[in-house]
Design a protein around this motif. Structure first.
Motif, short mmCIF file in Angstrom:
data_model
loop_
_atom_site.label_atom_id
_atom_site.label_comp_id
_atom_site.label_asym_id
_atom_site.label_seq_id
_atom_site.Cartn_x
_atom_site.Cartn_y
_atom_site.Cartn_z
N THR A 1 0.60 -1.39 0.07
CA THR A 1 -0.20 0.40 0.38
C THR A 1 0.71 1.26 0.18
OG1 THR A 1 0.06 0.07 2.34
CG2 THR A 1 -1.92 -1.08 0.80
N PHE A 2 2.20 0.83 0.82
CA PHE A 2 3.05 2.37 0.49
C PHE A 2 4.16 2.19 -0.73
CE2 PHE A 2 7.10 4.63 1.14
CZ PHE A 2 6.87 5.87 1.75
N SER A 3 3.58 1.63 -1.26
CA SER A 3 4.41 1.48 -2.96
C SER A 3 3.62 2.24 -3.89
CB SER A 3 4.97 0.45 -3.00
OG SER A 3 4.24 -0.81 -3.49
N HIS A 4 2.21 1.67 -3.22
CA HIS A 4 1.17 1.97 -4.69
C HIS A 4 0.77 3.32 -4.18
CE1 HIS A 4 1.59 -1.52 -6.01
NE2 HIS A 4 1.59 -1.28 -7.38
N GLY A 5 0.19 3.62 -2.71
CA GLY A 5 -0.49 4.69 -2.58
C GLY A 5 -0.04 5.48 -1.11
N GLY A 6 1.21 6.01 -1.10
CA GLY A 6 1.68 6.07 -0.06
C GLY A 6 1.31 6.33 1.84
N ARG A 7 0.55 5.19 1.80
CA ARG A 7 -0.18 5.13 3.18
C ARG A 7 0.25 3.97 3.20
NH1 ARG A 7 -6.19 3.40 2.35
NH2 ARG A 7 -6.42 2.69 -0.20
N LEU A 8 -0.41 3.92 5.28
CA LEU A 8 -0.55 3.17 5.51
C LEU A 8 -2.31 2.50 6.39
CD1 LEU A 8 0.18 1.01 7.56
CD2 LEU A 8 -0.11 2.70 10.06
N THR A 9 -2.62 1.57 5.57
CA THR A 9 -3.97 0.85 6.12
C THR A 9 -4.01 0.54 7.07
OG1 THR A 9 -3.58 -0.83 4.79
CG2 THR A 9 -4.06 0.57 3.00
#
Length: 284
Positions: free
Chosen positions: A244-252
Motif C-alpha cells: 500500500t505504501f509503494s502504490h499509494g503512500g499510505r498505511l491501511t
C-alpha cells in the motif's frame, strides 16, 4: 522385582482374547492381568474367567482411553503394561519393554515398523503424526499412536485427568511424559494382524488424532504454536504495508489489524505457557 499389572482394553475381542490370554499368562505368570471390558456383547466375560484373569466390566462403551484409565486405577502393580486385546501384540515383547524400564526409563513404547502398519494410508498418517509430534516436543517420537507401552504406575497416574476417553490416549500420555521430563524410550516391535474388525474409523479418527496433536501441543509448549502464528500475522501486515505504501503512500487499517492480531496471538501464547506450567506443577 516390582509387581507388574497388564491392562488390556477390549471391546468384542473374545476371539482374540481366547488365544492371547493363555499366551500372556505363560509369558508373565506372576503378573496381574486385567481385561477392561468396554461394553462387549460377546462372551468376553467367560473367556476371562476361563483364563483366570481379572475382568473389569462396563455396562456400555466409554472408549479405549476410558478403559485405559479404569484399568490404571484398578491395577495394583508398580509397573503397568498396556496392550491391545485384539492379538496384534506379542506377549513375549512385554519382557523386552520391562528391560528398558529397568534401565531408567519411565515409559517404553513398542514402536511398529512400516510392515506392521494397518495399510498404506494408516502408515502414512502415523508417519505424519510422528513428525509433527517430534517437531512440537523436540524429542524423537518413533510411534505416537502405539497402544503397546510399559510405564511406571505412579508417573502415569499423574496424567489420568488429561487423557481423553477415545483412541488418542497414547498421544496424550506421550506428550505429557515428555513435558514433565520423564524419559521415554522406543523399542522396535513387530505387530501382527488384528483378529476381527477394527473399531477405528480412518477418516474420522485421523482428523481427531490431528486435532489431539495440536490440543496437546498447547499443553506441551504453547509458544511453539502461537509464536509462528504471531509471526505470520506480523509479516502479512508488513507485506500489506509495503504494497500500500509503494502504490499509494499510505498505511491501511488492514496492516494495523494484522499487527494487532500478531501481538494478541503472541500474548495468548505467553498466557498459555503460564497455564501449562501450572498444569504440570507438582506440590512438594
Amino acid at each position: 522385582m516390582s509387581r507388574l499389572s497388564i491392562v488390556l482394553p477390549a471391546k468384542n475381542e473374545a476371539g482374540a482374547l481366547a488365544t492371547l490370554l493363555p499366551r500372556l499368562r505363560t509369558a508373565q505368570p506372576d503378573a496381574e492381568i486385567i481385561v477392561v471390558d468396554d461394553g462387549s456383547t460377546d462372551n468376553t466375560p467367560e473367556i476371562c474367567t476361563s483364563a483366570g484373569v481379572q475382568h473389569l466390566a462396563s455396562p456400555y462403551s466409554m472408549g479405549n482411553g476410558a478403559a485405559i484409565k479404569r484399568g490404571a486405577r484398578a491395577a495394583t502393580g508398580e509397573l503397568l503394561v498396556f496392550m491391545d486385546g485384539d492379538g496384534q501384540h506379542d506377549p513375549a515383547d512385554v519382557a523386552r519393554l520391562l528391560e528398558q524400564l529397568d534401565r531408567g526409563y519411565d515409559m517404553v513404547v513398542g514402536a511398529r515398523d512400516w510392515d506392521s502398519q494397518a495399510g498404506v494410508g494408516r502408515g502414512v498418517a502415523n508417519t505424519i503424526y510422528n513428525w509433527l509430534a517430534t517437531q512440537m516436543t523436540g524429542h524423537e517420537v518413533a510411534d505416537l499412536t502405539s497402544g503397546f507401552r510399559a510405564v511406571r504406575a505412579d508417573k502415569f497416574r499423574e496424567f489420568l485427568h488429561l487423557l481423553p476417553n477415545g483412541f488418542s490416549y497414547p498421544t496424550t500420555s506421550t506428550m505429557a511424559f515428555f513435558r514433565s521430563a520423564y524419559p521415554v524410550a522406543y523399542l522396535p516391535i513387530k505387530a501382527g494382524q488384528r483378529v476381527g474388525k477394527s473399531h477405528i474409523k480412518p477418516l474420522k479418527d485421523g482428523i481427531r488424532f490431528l486435532l489431539i496433536i495440536f490440543k496437546i501441543a498447547t499443553l506441551y509448549s504453547p509458544l511453539k504454536l502461537f509464536a509462528p502464528a504471531s509471526a505470520v500475522f506480523f509479516l502479512l501486515g508488513l507485506a500489506n504495508y509495503a504494497w500500500t505504501f509503494s502504490h499509494g503512500g499510505r498505511l491501511t487499517n488492514m496492516s494495523t489489524l494484522m499487527w494487532s492480531a500478531g501481538v494478541i496471538v503472541f500474548l495468548i501464547g505467553l498466557v498459555s505457557e503460564q497455564i501449562t506450567a501450572l498444569t504440570y506443577r507438582r506440590d512438594a
